[in-house]
Design an enzyme around this catalytic site. Sequence first.
Site, mmCIF file in Angstrom:
data_model
loop_
_atom_site.group_PDB
_atom_site.id
_atom_site.type_symbol
_atom_site.label_atom_id
_atom_site.label_comp_id
_atom_site.label_asym_id
_atom_site.label_seq_id
_atom_site.Cartn_x
_atom_site.Cartn_y
_atom_site.Cartn_z
ATOM 1 N N SER A 501 -4.181 0.809 -3.462
ATOM 2 C CA SER A 501 -3.302 0.707 -2.738
ATOM 3 C C SER A 501 -2.951 2.337 -1.086
ATOM 4 C CB SER A 501 -2.318 1.595 -3.023
ATOM 5 O OG SER A 501 -1.311 2.454 -2.932
ATOM 6 N N GLY A 504 -4.289 -1.077 1.069
ATOM 7 C CA GLY A 504 -2.910 -1.434 1.961
ATOM 8 C C GLY A 504 -2.028 -0.919 3.078
ATOM 9 N N HIS A 505 -2.043 0.287 2.119
ATOM 10 C CA HIS A 505 -0.765 1.254 3.855
ATOM 11 C C HIS A 505 -1.419 1.779 4.871
ATOM 12 C CE1 HIS A 505 1.311 2.051 0.039
ATOM 13 N NE2 HIS A 505 2.498 2.178 0.215
ATOM 14 N N GLU A 506 -3.111 1.788 5.061
ATOM 15 C CA GLU A 506 -3.303 1.926 6.159
ATOM 16 C C GLU A 506 -3.355 0.795 6.399
ATOM 17 O OE1 GLU A 506 -4.964 3.619 8.779
ATOM 18 O OE2 GLU A 506 -4.443 4.442 7.473
#
Length: 568
Positions: A501, A504-506
Amino acid sequence: MASTSADVSDRAADTVMRPRPRKPIHSQLSHMSNVSKPNSALDTPSNDHGTGTTSGRSTPVPLDAPPSVKSLSTARRQVRAEQRRRLFPTIEFASRVSHFDPNSDYRDFHGFFNLFWIGLAIMAITTMLRNIKDTGYPLRVEIWSLFTVKLWHLAIADFLMVATTAISLPLHRLFRAAPAGGPLTWAKGGMAIMSVYQVLWLTFWIAVPFLLDWTWTSQVFFLLHAMVILMKMHSYAFYNGHLSETEKRLRALDNPSTASRAPAYLYPTSDNPMGTIASPTRPEARGKGGGEDGALGDADAVAQLREDLARELTSPIGNITYPANLTWANYADYICCPTLCYEIEYPRTDKVDWKNLISKIVAIFGCIFLLTVISEEFILPALVDASRRLDPSLRPADSPLATTDVLLILAETMSWLLFPFMLTFLLVFLVIFEYVLGACAEITRFADRHFYSDWWNSTDWMEFSREWNTPVYSFLRRHVYSASRPHIGKANATVITFLISAVGHEIVMACITKKLRGYGFVCQMLQLPIVMLQRTRWVRGKKTLNNVCFWCSMIMGLSLICSLYVLV
Protein backbone atom coordinates in the site's frame (compact mmCIF):
# COMPACT_ATOMS: atom_id res chain seq x y z
CA MET A 1 -62.01 29.61 50.13
CA ALA A 2 -62.23 26.62 47.81
CA SER A 3 -65.92 27.28 47.13
CA THR A 4 -65.26 30.97 46.46
CA SER A 5 -62.58 30.10 43.90
CA ALA A 6 -64.88 27.63 42.31
CA ASP A 7 -67.63 30.23 42.06
CA VAL A 8 -65.29 32.72 40.41
CA SER A 9 -64.10 30.09 37.97
CA ASP A 10 -67.69 29.13 37.13
CA ARG A 11 -68.62 32.74 36.45
CA ALA A 12 -65.58 33.28 34.23
CA ALA A 13 -65.98 30.02 32.36
CA ASP A 14 -68.28 31.57 29.75
CA THR A 15 -65.95 34.46 28.91
CA VAL A 16 -62.37 33.23 29.52
CA MET A 17 -61.05 30.51 27.24
CA ARG A 18 -57.56 29.44 28.34
CA PRO A 19 -55.41 27.21 26.11
CA ARG A 20 -54.92 23.62 27.05
CA PRO A 21 -51.48 22.50 28.20
CA ARG A 22 -49.19 21.68 25.27
CA LYS A 23 -48.44 18.01 24.80
CA PRO A 24 -44.78 17.21 25.49
CA ILE A 25 -42.83 16.61 22.28
CA HIS A 26 -40.52 13.96 23.71
CA SER A 27 -41.82 10.74 25.18
CA GLN A 28 -39.54 11.28 28.16
CA LEU A 29 -41.74 14.23 29.18
CA SER A 30 -45.04 12.43 28.83
CA HIS A 31 -45.18 11.86 32.58
CA MET A 32 -45.64 14.63 35.15
CA SER A 33 -42.36 15.83 36.58
CA ASN A 34 -43.95 17.63 39.53
CA VAL A 35 -46.44 16.14 41.98
CA SER A 36 -47.96 18.40 44.59
CA LYS A 37 -48.55 15.78 47.27
CA PRO A 38 -46.23 13.05 48.45
CA ASN A 39 -48.79 10.33 47.94
CA SER A 40 -49.74 11.66 44.51
CA ALA A 41 -53.42 11.01 45.30
CA LEU A 42 -56.08 12.61 43.11
CA ASP A 43 -58.58 14.01 45.57
CA THR A 44 -62.15 14.63 44.55
CA PRO A 45 -63.38 18.18 45.27
CA SER A 46 -66.05 18.60 47.84
CA ASN A 47 -68.54 19.72 45.21
CA ASP A 48 -69.29 18.82 41.64
CA HIS A 49 -67.99 22.11 40.22
CA GLY A 50 -64.62 22.54 38.52
CA THR A 51 -61.67 23.55 40.67
CA GLY A 52 -60.36 27.06 40.67
CA THR A 53 -57.61 26.24 38.20
CA THR A 54 -59.59 24.46 35.53
CA SER A 55 -59.67 25.88 32.03
CA GLY A 56 -63.42 26.13 31.95
CA ARG A 57 -63.60 23.92 28.88
CA SER A 58 -64.48 20.60 30.57
CA THR A 59 -67.78 19.06 29.64
CA PRO A 60 -70.13 19.27 32.68
CA VAL A 61 -70.80 15.97 34.39
CA PRO A 62 -74.46 15.28 35.21
CA LEU A 63 -75.30 14.81 38.87
CA ASP A 64 -76.65 11.33 38.21
CA ALA A 65 -73.55 10.21 36.24
CA PRO A 66 -72.00 6.88 37.21
CA PRO A 67 -69.06 6.98 39.67
CA SER A 68 -66.65 5.91 36.90
CA VAL A 69 -67.49 8.97 34.79
CA LYS A 70 -67.15 11.30 37.77
CA SER A 71 -63.75 9.83 38.69
CA LEU A 72 -62.43 10.35 35.12
CA SER A 73 -63.63 13.94 35.08
CA THR A 74 -62.02 14.59 38.46
CA ALA A 75 -58.74 13.08 37.30
CA ARG A 76 -58.61 15.34 34.24
CA ARG A 77 -59.28 18.44 36.31
CA GLN A 78 -56.69 17.46 38.89
CA VAL A 79 -53.96 16.91 36.27
CA ARG A 80 -54.61 20.28 34.65
CA ALA A 81 -54.58 21.92 38.05
CA GLU A 82 -51.19 20.39 38.88
CA GLN A 83 -49.70 21.75 35.63
CA ARG A 84 -50.75 25.32 36.38
CA ARG A 85 -50.30 25.40 40.13
CA ARG A 86 -46.96 27.34 40.07
CA LEU A 87 -47.02 31.08 39.45
CA PHE A 88 -43.52 31.24 37.88
CA PRO A 89 -42.99 29.25 34.63
CA THR A 90 -41.12 26.02 35.24
CA ILE A 91 -38.98 23.91 32.96
CA GLU A 92 -39.78 20.28 32.29
CA PHE A 93 -36.68 18.25 33.15
CA ALA A 94 -36.18 14.58 32.33
CA SER A 95 -33.31 12.11 32.07
CA ARG A 96 -31.97 12.76 28.57
CA VAL A 97 -28.66 13.07 26.69
CA SER A 98 -27.61 15.47 23.95
CA HIS A 99 -27.56 14.44 20.29
CA PHE A 100 -23.75 14.38 20.21
CA ASP A 101 -23.43 12.40 23.44
CA PRO A 102 -21.81 8.97 22.94
CA ASN A 103 -24.86 7.37 24.59
CA SER A 104 -27.34 9.09 22.28
CA ASP A 105 -29.48 7.05 19.90
CA TYR A 106 -29.76 10.02 17.53
CA ARG A 107 -27.65 9.40 14.42
CA ASP A 108 -29.21 11.49 11.66
CA PHE A 109 -26.82 14.32 10.79
CA HIS A 110 -28.27 15.02 7.36
CA GLY A 111 -28.82 18.65 8.34
CA PHE A 112 -25.10 19.09 9.01
CA PHE A 113 -24.40 17.48 5.63
CA ASN A 114 -26.61 20.13 4.02
CA LEU A 115 -24.88 22.83 6.08
CA PHE A 116 -21.51 21.58 4.82
CA TRP A 117 -22.62 22.09 1.22
CA ILE A 118 -24.18 25.47 2.00
CA GLY A 119 -20.90 26.59 3.59
CA LEU A 120 -18.93 25.48 0.53
CA ALA A 121 -21.37 27.29 -1.74
CA ILE A 122 -20.93 30.48 0.31
CA MET A 123 -17.14 30.09 0.04
CA ALA A 124 -17.32 29.66 -3.75
CA ILE A 125 -19.68 32.62 -4.22
CA THR A 126 -17.64 35.01 -2.06
CA THR A 127 -14.45 33.87 -3.82
CA MET A 128 -15.93 34.59 -7.24
CA LEU A 129 -17.19 38.00 -6.11
CA ARG A 130 -13.73 38.88 -4.78
CA ASN A 131 -12.13 37.79 -8.05
CA ILE A 132 -14.59 39.91 -10.04
CA LYS A 133 -13.64 42.89 -7.91
CA ASP A 134 -9.89 42.30 -8.23
CA THR A 135 -9.51 40.94 -11.77
CA GLY A 136 -12.85 41.36 -13.51
CA TYR A 137 -13.26 37.57 -13.86
CA PRO A 138 -15.12 35.24 -11.48
CA LEU A 139 -12.42 32.54 -11.44
CA ARG A 140 -8.71 32.22 -11.90
CA VAL A 141 -7.79 30.28 -15.01
CA GLU A 142 -4.43 28.74 -14.15
CA ILE A 143 -5.82 25.31 -13.18
CA TRP A 144 -9.00 25.46 -15.25
CA SER A 145 -6.97 25.79 -18.45
CA LEU A 146 -5.10 22.57 -17.63
CA PHE A 147 -8.23 20.44 -18.00
CA THR A 148 -8.40 20.93 -21.77
CA VAL A 149 -4.71 20.43 -22.59
CA LYS A 150 -4.26 17.29 -24.74
CA LEU A 151 -7.70 16.05 -23.73
CA TRP A 152 -7.94 13.72 -26.74
CA HIS A 153 -4.57 12.22 -25.85
CA LEU A 154 -5.94 11.40 -22.40
CA ALA A 155 -9.17 9.91 -23.74
CA ILE A 156 -7.43 7.66 -26.30
CA ALA A 157 -4.71 6.55 -23.87
CA ASP A 158 -7.25 5.77 -21.16
CA PHE A 159 -9.32 3.67 -23.57
CA LEU A 160 -6.26 1.73 -24.72
CA MET A 161 -5.12 1.23 -21.13
CA VAL A 162 -8.42 -0.40 -20.21
CA ALA A 163 -8.58 -2.38 -23.45
CA THR A 164 -5.14 -3.92 -22.98
CA THR A 165 -6.34 -5.61 -19.78
CA ALA A 166 -8.78 -7.69 -21.83
CA ILE A 167 -5.94 -10.04 -22.72
CA SER A 168 -6.63 -11.65 -19.34
CA LEU A 169 -9.66 -13.47 -20.76
CA PRO A 170 -8.03 -15.28 -23.74
CA LEU A 171 -4.95 -16.03 -21.63
CA HIS A 172 -7.12 -17.55 -18.94
CA ARG A 173 -8.95 -19.67 -21.50
CA LEU A 174 -5.54 -20.92 -22.61
CA PHE A 175 -4.52 -21.76 -19.04
CA ARG A 176 -7.81 -23.57 -18.44
CA ALA A 177 -7.50 -25.64 -21.61
CA ALA A 178 -3.96 -26.76 -20.75
CA PRO A 179 -3.75 -30.39 -19.51
CA ALA A 180 -3.34 -30.90 -15.78
CA GLY A 181 0.28 -30.69 -14.76
CA GLY A 182 1.29 -29.02 -18.02
CA PRO A 183 3.54 -25.94 -18.22
CA LEU A 184 0.68 -23.63 -19.23
CA THR A 185 -1.68 -24.39 -16.36
CA TRP A 186 -2.29 -21.59 -13.91
CA ALA A 187 -0.28 -23.21 -11.11
CA LYS A 188 2.72 -23.96 -13.35
CA GLY A 189 3.18 -21.09 -15.78
CA GLY A 190 -0.02 -19.06 -15.90
CA MET A 191 0.58 -17.21 -12.64
CA ALA A 192 4.10 -16.23 -13.70
CA ILE A 193 2.95 -15.08 -17.14
CA MET A 194 0.19 -12.86 -15.74
CA SER A 195 2.48 -11.42 -13.05
CA VAL A 196 5.13 -10.44 -15.61
CA TYR A 197 2.48 -8.96 -17.90
CA GLN A 198 1.02 -6.86 -15.08
CA VAL A 199 4.44 -5.45 -14.17
CA LEU A 200 5.20 -4.54 -17.79
CA TRP A 201 1.70 -3.15 -18.25
CA LEU A 202 1.97 -0.88 -15.22
CA THR A 203 5.47 0.32 -16.15
CA PHE A 204 4.39 1.24 -19.67
CA TRP A 205 1.30 3.16 -18.68
CA ILE A 206 3.10 5.02 -15.89
CA ALA A 207 5.65 6.17 -18.47
CA VAL A 208 3.04 7.35 -21.01
CA PRO A 209 2.15 10.66 -19.27
CA PHE A 210 5.85 11.53 -18.99
CA LEU A 211 6.53 10.67 -22.64
CA LEU A 212 3.56 12.74 -23.83
CA ASP A 213 4.32 15.59 -21.41
CA TRP A 214 0.86 15.77 -19.88
CA THR A 215 -0.29 18.29 -17.29
CA TRP A 216 -0.44 17.19 -13.67
CA THR A 217 -4.26 17.17 -13.69
CA SER A 218 -4.34 14.62 -16.53
CA GLN A 219 -1.58 12.66 -14.86
CA VAL A 220 -3.49 12.43 -11.57
CA PHE A 221 -6.63 11.07 -13.23
CA PHE A 222 -4.75 8.68 -15.51
CA LEU A 223 -2.50 7.26 -12.81
CA LEU A 224 -5.30 6.70 -10.30
CA HIS A 225 -7.39 5.01 -12.99
CA ALA A 226 -4.40 2.85 -13.95
CA MET A 227 -4.01 1.71 -10.33
CA VAL A 228 -7.71 0.79 -10.19
CA ILE A 229 -7.57 -1.14 -13.47
CA LEU A 230 -4.39 -2.94 -12.37
CA MET A 231 -6.11 -4.23 -9.22
CA LYS A 232 -9.14 -5.27 -11.25
CA MET A 233 -6.98 -7.17 -13.74
CA HIS A 234 -5.05 -8.86 -10.93
CA SER A 235 -8.20 -9.97 -9.13
CA TYR A 236 -9.78 -11.29 -12.32
CA ALA A 237 -6.70 -13.27 -13.31
CA PHE A 238 -5.86 -14.75 -9.92
CA TYR A 239 -9.40 -15.63 -8.88
CA ASN A 240 -10.18 -17.30 -12.20
CA GLY A 241 -6.78 -19.01 -12.03
CA HIS A 242 -7.77 -20.44 -8.66
CA LEU A 243 -11.08 -21.61 -10.14
CA SER A 244 -9.32 -23.29 -13.09
CA GLU A 245 -7.15 -25.31 -10.71
CA THR A 246 -10.23 -26.16 -8.63
CA GLU A 247 -12.04 -27.37 -11.76
CA LYS A 248 -9.08 -29.58 -12.69
CA ARG A 249 -9.14 -31.14 -9.21
CA LEU A 250 -12.87 -31.74 -9.47
CA ARG A 251 -12.56 -33.43 -12.87
CA ALA A 252 -9.68 -35.54 -11.59
CA LEU A 253 -11.96 -36.92 -8.88
CA ASP A 254 -13.95 -38.68 -11.60
CA ASN A 255 -11.19 -41.25 -11.23
CA PRO A 256 -10.59 -41.22 -7.44
CA SER A 257 -7.85 -43.83 -7.55
CA THR A 258 -5.40 -41.42 -9.23
CA ALA A 259 -6.76 -38.08 -7.97
CA SER A 260 -5.34 -36.04 -5.12
CA ARG A 261 -7.21 -36.45 -1.83
CA ALA A 262 -5.81 -33.28 -0.25
CA PRO A 263 -8.65 -31.44 1.52
CA ALA A 264 -9.88 -28.08 0.24
CA TYR A 265 -8.13 -25.16 1.93
CA LEU A 266 -10.16 -22.17 3.07
CA TYR A 267 -8.16 -18.94 2.90
CA PRO A 268 -8.37 -16.50 5.85
CA THR A 269 -11.35 -14.15 5.78
CA SER A 270 -13.01 -11.84 8.29
CA ASP A 271 -15.33 -14.72 9.27
CA ASN A 272 -12.51 -17.27 9.18
CA PRO A 273 -9.41 -15.31 10.32
CA MET A 274 -7.14 -18.31 10.88
CA GLY A 275 -7.88 -20.28 7.73
CA THR A 276 -8.74 -23.95 7.89
CA ILE A 277 -7.65 -27.09 6.10
CA ALA A 278 -11.12 -28.57 5.85
CA SER A 279 -14.38 -26.85 5.13
CA PRO A 280 -16.50 -26.27 8.27
CA THR A 281 -19.29 -28.19 6.54
CA ARG A 282 -17.17 -31.33 6.53
CA PRO A 283 -17.98 -33.80 9.31
CA GLU A 284 -14.36 -34.16 10.43
CA ALA A 285 -14.15 -30.37 10.86
CA ARG A 286 -17.06 -30.64 13.29
CA GLY A 287 -15.60 -33.64 15.10
CA LYS A 288 -18.19 -35.98 13.58
CA GLY A 289 -17.82 -38.90 11.22
CA GLY A 290 -18.21 -42.56 10.64
CA GLY A 291 -15.14 -43.84 12.52
CA GLU A 292 -14.24 -43.77 16.18
CA ASP A 293 -11.93 -40.77 15.72
CA GLY A 294 -14.45 -38.86 13.64
CA ALA A 295 -12.74 -39.61 10.33
CA LEU A 296 -14.79 -40.21 7.23
CA GLY A 297 -14.68 -43.34 5.18
CA ASP A 298 -12.84 -43.28 1.84
CA ALA A 299 -15.96 -42.95 -0.29
CA ASP A 300 -17.47 -40.34 2.00
CA ALA A 301 -14.24 -38.32 2.01
CA VAL A 302 -14.16 -38.27 -1.79
CA ALA A 303 -17.82 -37.26 -1.94
CA GLN A 304 -17.28 -34.49 0.59
CA LEU A 305 -14.20 -33.19 -1.23
CA ARG A 306 -16.11 -33.26 -4.51
CA GLU A 307 -18.91 -31.27 -2.89
CA ASP A 308 -16.46 -28.67 -1.50
CA LEU A 309 -14.80 -28.19 -4.88
CA ALA A 310 -18.13 -27.95 -6.73
CA ARG A 311 -19.36 -25.35 -4.27
CA GLU A 312 -16.20 -23.32 -4.87
CA LEU A 313 -16.96 -23.21 -8.61
CA THR A 314 -20.47 -21.87 -8.05
CA SER A 315 -21.21 -18.22 -7.39
CA PRO A 316 -22.42 -17.33 -3.86
CA ILE A 317 -25.77 -16.33 -5.33
CA GLY A 318 -25.99 -19.68 -7.10
CA ASN A 319 -26.99 -18.65 -10.64
CA ILE A 320 -23.65 -19.06 -12.48
CA THR A 321 -21.03 -21.79 -12.34
CA TYR A 322 -17.47 -21.59 -13.62
CA PRO A 323 -16.57 -21.58 -16.55
CA ALA A 324 -19.86 -20.01 -17.70
CA ASN A 325 -18.51 -16.66 -16.53
CA LEU A 326 -15.65 -16.63 -19.07
CA THR A 327 -17.37 -14.30 -21.53
CA TRP A 328 -16.61 -10.85 -22.90
CA ALA A 329 -19.88 -9.51 -21.50
CA ASN A 330 -18.97 -10.72 -18.01
CA TYR A 331 -15.51 -9.13 -18.26
CA ALA A 332 -16.85 -5.79 -19.53
CA ASP A 333 -19.46 -5.76 -16.77
CA TYR A 334 -16.79 -6.43 -14.13
CA ILE A 335 -14.61 -3.58 -15.44
CA CYS A 336 -17.55 -1.18 -15.02
CA CYS A 337 -18.69 -2.45 -11.61
CA PRO A 338 -17.52 -0.41 -8.59
CA THR A 339 -15.47 -3.19 -7.02
CA LEU A 340 -11.86 -4.36 -7.13
CA CYS A 341 -12.55 -7.99 -6.18
CA TYR A 342 -13.80 -10.25 -8.93
CA GLU A 343 -16.71 -12.59 -8.32
CA ILE A 344 -18.55 -14.79 -10.77
CA GLU A 345 -21.79 -13.00 -9.96
CA TYR A 346 -22.87 -9.89 -8.02
CA PRO A 347 -26.19 -8.92 -6.44
CA ARG A 348 -28.15 -6.48 -8.60
CA THR A 349 -30.95 -3.98 -8.14
CA ASP A 350 -34.16 -4.34 -10.14
CA LYS A 351 -33.69 -1.19 -12.23
CA VAL A 352 -31.66 2.00 -12.63
CA ASP A 353 -32.79 4.92 -10.47
CA TRP A 354 -32.32 7.66 -13.05
CA LYS A 355 -33.07 10.49 -10.62
CA ASN A 356 -30.39 9.23 -8.24
CA LEU A 357 -27.93 8.72 -11.12
CA ILE A 358 -28.40 12.25 -12.47
CA SER A 359 -28.02 13.78 -9.01
CA LYS A 360 -24.75 11.91 -8.48
CA ILE A 361 -23.38 12.99 -11.87
CA VAL A 362 -24.21 16.62 -11.08
CA ALA A 363 -22.56 16.22 -7.66
CA ILE A 364 -19.38 14.87 -9.31
CA PHE A 365 -18.96 18.02 -11.37
CA GLY A 366 -19.90 20.14 -8.37
CA CYS A 367 -17.17 18.54 -6.27
CA ILE A 368 -14.61 18.95 -9.06
CA PHE A 369 -15.57 22.61 -9.34
CA LEU A 370 -15.13 23.16 -5.61
CA LEU A 371 -11.85 21.24 -5.54
CA THR A 372 -10.54 23.44 -8.33
CA VAL A 373 -11.65 26.62 -6.57
CA ILE A 374 -9.95 25.56 -3.33
CA SER A 375 -6.76 24.65 -5.18
CA GLU A 376 -6.73 27.90 -7.15
CA GLU A 377 -7.57 30.24 -4.30
CA PHE A 378 -5.99 28.70 -1.20
CA ILE A 379 -3.50 25.90 -1.97
CA LEU A 380 -1.63 27.06 -5.06
CA PRO A 381 -0.98 30.65 -3.85
CA ALA A 382 0.49 29.38 -0.56
CA LEU A 383 2.80 26.94 -2.35
CA VAL A 384 3.90 29.52 -4.95
CA ASP A 385 4.68 32.08 -2.27
CA ALA A 386 6.68 29.54 -0.25
CA SER A 387 8.60 28.43 -3.34
CA ARG A 388 9.49 32.02 -4.14
CA ARG A 389 10.74 32.67 -0.62
CA LEU A 390 12.82 29.47 -0.64
CA ASP A 391 14.32 30.10 -4.08
CA PRO A 392 18.01 31.01 -3.49
CA SER A 393 18.22 32.81 -6.83
CA LEU A 394 15.72 35.41 -5.65
CA ARG A 395 17.70 36.28 -2.50
CA PRO A 396 20.82 38.40 -2.13
CA ALA A 397 24.05 36.43 -2.15
CA ASP A 398 25.09 37.86 1.19
CA SER A 399 21.91 36.71 3.01
CA PRO A 400 21.38 32.99 2.40
CA LEU A 401 18.53 31.16 4.07
CA ALA A 402 19.32 29.63 7.44
CA THR A 403 17.90 26.32 8.56
CA THR A 404 15.59 28.07 11.01
CA ASP A 405 14.25 30.27 8.20
CA VAL A 406 13.48 27.21 6.07
CA LEU A 407 11.69 25.52 8.96
CA LEU A 408 9.67 28.67 9.69
CA ILE A 409 8.59 28.94 6.05
CA LEU A 410 7.57 25.28 6.04
CA ALA A 411 5.62 25.70 9.28
CA GLU A 412 3.87 28.81 7.97
CA THR A 413 2.99 27.07 4.71
CA MET A 414 1.60 24.10 6.61
CA SER A 415 -0.57 26.38 8.71
CA TRP A 416 -2.00 28.03 5.59
CA LEU A 417 -2.73 24.63 4.05
CA LEU A 418 -4.42 22.98 7.03
CA PHE A 419 -7.97 24.12 6.40
CA PRO A 420 -7.86 23.92 2.56
CA PHE A 421 -6.50 20.38 2.73
CA MET A 422 -9.16 19.34 5.24
CA LEU A 423 -11.85 20.52 2.81
CA THR A 424 -10.01 18.87 -0.08
CA PHE A 425 -9.81 15.59 1.82
CA LEU A 426 -13.55 15.61 2.55
CA LEU A 427 -14.45 16.54 -1.02
CA VAL A 428 -12.19 13.85 -2.48
CA PHE A 429 -13.87 11.32 -0.18
CA LEU A 430 -17.32 12.44 -1.31
CA VAL A 431 -16.58 12.59 -5.03
CA ILE A 432 -14.96 9.13 -5.12
CA PHE A 433 -16.77 6.97 -2.60
CA GLU A 434 -20.21 8.55 -2.63
CA TYR A 435 -20.71 9.95 -6.12
CA VAL A 436 -18.35 8.26 -8.64
CA LEU A 437 -18.73 4.77 -7.18
CA GLY A 438 -22.41 5.43 -6.53
CA ALA A 439 -22.95 6.46 -10.14
CA CYS A 440 -21.11 3.38 -11.41
CA ALA A 441 -23.20 1.21 -9.11
CA GLU A 442 -26.39 2.81 -10.41
CA ILE A 443 -25.39 2.34 -14.05
CA THR A 444 -24.47 -1.34 -13.54
CA ARG A 445 -27.28 -1.93 -11.01
CA PHE A 446 -24.60 -3.08 -8.55
CA ALA A 447 -26.51 -3.66 -5.32
CA ASP A 448 -23.74 -3.74 -2.70
CA ARG A 449 -22.91 -0.06 -2.17
CA HIS A 450 -21.02 -0.35 1.09
CA PHE A 451 -17.99 1.59 -0.12
CA TYR A 452 -17.05 3.00 3.29
CA SER A 453 -17.93 2.79 6.96
CA ASP A 454 -17.83 5.44 9.69
CA TRP A 455 -14.12 6.12 9.24
CA TRP A 456 -14.55 9.53 10.90
CA ASN A 457 -14.87 7.70 14.23
CA SER A 458 -11.57 5.83 13.75
CA THR A 459 -9.31 5.53 16.77
CA ASP A 460 -6.21 4.18 15.00
CA TRP A 461 -4.83 3.83 11.48
CA MET A 462 -5.63 0.14 11.26
CA GLU A 463 -9.31 0.88 11.83
CA PHE A 464 -9.14 3.75 9.33
CA SER A 465 -7.62 1.50 6.66
CA ARG A 466 -10.55 -0.90 7.07
CA GLU A 467 -13.33 1.69 6.98
CA TRP A 468 -12.10 4.53 4.77
CA ASN A 469 -11.80 2.61 1.49
CA THR A 470 -13.71 -0.65 1.56
CA PRO A 471 -12.95 -1.72 -2.07
CA VAL A 472 -9.16 -1.35 -1.66
CA TYR A 473 -9.23 -2.90 1.82
CA SER A 474 -11.15 -5.91 0.49
CA PHE A 475 -8.66 -6.28 -2.36
CA LEU A 476 -5.59 -6.09 -0.10
CA ARG A 477 -7.08 -8.50 2.41
CA ARG A 478 -8.08 -11.01 -0.25
CA HIS A 479 -5.14 -10.89 -2.67
CA VAL A 480 -2.25 -9.80 -0.43
CA TYR A 481 -2.91 -10.57 3.24
CA SER A 482 -4.91 -13.80 2.87
CA ALA A 483 -2.68 -15.04 0.03
CA SER A 484 0.57 -14.46 1.94
CA ARG A 485 -0.45 -15.29 5.51
CA PRO A 486 -0.40 -19.12 5.09
CA HIS A 487 3.24 -18.87 3.95
CA ILE A 488 4.74 -16.10 6.13
CA GLY A 489 2.42 -15.73 9.13
CA LYS A 490 0.06 -13.02 10.36
CA ALA A 491 2.61 -10.38 11.42
CA ASN A 492 4.67 -10.58 8.23
CA ALA A 493 1.52 -10.63 6.08
CA THR A 494 0.39 -7.41 7.78
CA VAL A 495 3.75 -5.75 7.09
CA ILE A 496 3.69 -6.89 3.46
CA THR A 497 0.18 -5.49 3.03
CA PHE A 498 1.17 -2.10 4.42
CA LEU A 499 4.36 -2.17 2.37
CA ILE A 500 2.51 -2.70 -0.91
CA SER A 501 0.00 0.00 0.00
CA ALA A 502 2.82 2.42 0.85
CA VAL A 503 4.62 1.69 -2.44
CA GLY A 504 1.40 2.37 -4.34
CA HIS A 505 0.91 5.71 -2.58
CA GLU A 506 4.53 6.67 -3.19
CA ILE A 507 4.22 5.90 -6.92
CA VAL A 508 1.21 8.20 -7.12
CA MET A 509 2.99 11.05 -5.32
CA ALA A 510 6.19 10.61 -7.36
CA CYS A 511 4.29 10.75 -10.65
CA ILE A 512 2.28 13.80 -9.62
CA THR A 513 5.22 15.84 -8.29
CA LYS A 514 7.87 14.24 -10.55
CA LYS A 515 10.00 13.79 -7.43
CA LEU A 516 11.02 10.53 -5.78
CA ARG A 517 11.42 11.53 -2.13
CA GLY A 518 9.80 8.74 -0.10
CA TYR A 519 7.92 11.05 2.30
CA GLY A 520 4.60 9.33 1.63
CA PHE A 521 6.15 5.87 1.96
CA VAL A 522 7.71 6.72 5.34
CA CYS A 523 4.50 8.26 6.69
CA GLN A 524 2.50 5.23 5.56
CA MET A 525 4.85 2.74 7.22
CA LEU A 526 4.91 4.81 10.43
CA GLN A 527 1.28 3.84 10.90
CA LEU A 528 2.34 0.39 12.14
CA PRO A 529 4.34 1.55 15.20
CA ILE A 530 1.68 4.18 15.89
CA VAL A 531 -0.99 1.46 15.95
CA MET A 532 1.16 -0.62 18.30
CA LEU A 533 1.50 2.39 20.62
CA GLN A 534 -2.24 3.06 20.57
CA ARG A 535 -2.96 -0.51 21.58
CA THR A 536 -0.88 -0.38 24.74
CA ARG A 537 -2.71 -0.42 28.06
CA TRP A 538 -2.00 3.28 28.64
CA VAL A 539 -3.76 4.43 25.48
CA ARG A 540 -6.09 1.58 24.55
CA GLY A 541 -9.77 2.25 25.22
CA LYS A 542 -9.52 6.07 25.25
CA LYS A 543 -11.65 6.54 22.17
CA THR A 544 -12.04 10.30 22.29
CA LEU A 545 -8.32 10.89 22.75
CA ASN A 546 -7.39 8.45 19.98
CA ASN A 547 -9.97 9.91 17.60
CA VAL A 548 -8.70 13.44 18.23
CA CYS A 549 -5.14 12.25 17.61
CA PHE A 550 -6.27 10.54 14.41
CA TRP A 551 -7.90 13.71 13.05
CA CYS A 552 -4.95 15.91 14.01
CA SER A 553 -2.46 13.58 12.38
CA MET A 554 -4.65 13.26 9.29
CA ILE A 555 -5.05 17.01 8.76
CA MET A 556 -1.46 17.90 9.61
CA GLY A 557 -0.06 14.95 7.65
CA LEU A 558 -1.72 16.00 4.40
CA SER A 559 -0.36 19.55 4.51
CA LEU A 560 3.05 18.34 5.70
CA ILE A 561 3.46 15.80 2.89
CA CYS A 562 2.34 18.31 0.26
CA SER A 563 4.73 20.97 1.58
CA LEU A 564 7.64 18.53 1.63
CA TYR A 565 7.05 17.21 -1.89
CA VAL A 566 6.57 20.64 -3.44
CA LEU A 567 9.10 22.71 -1.51
CA VAL A 568 11.90 20.28 -0.62
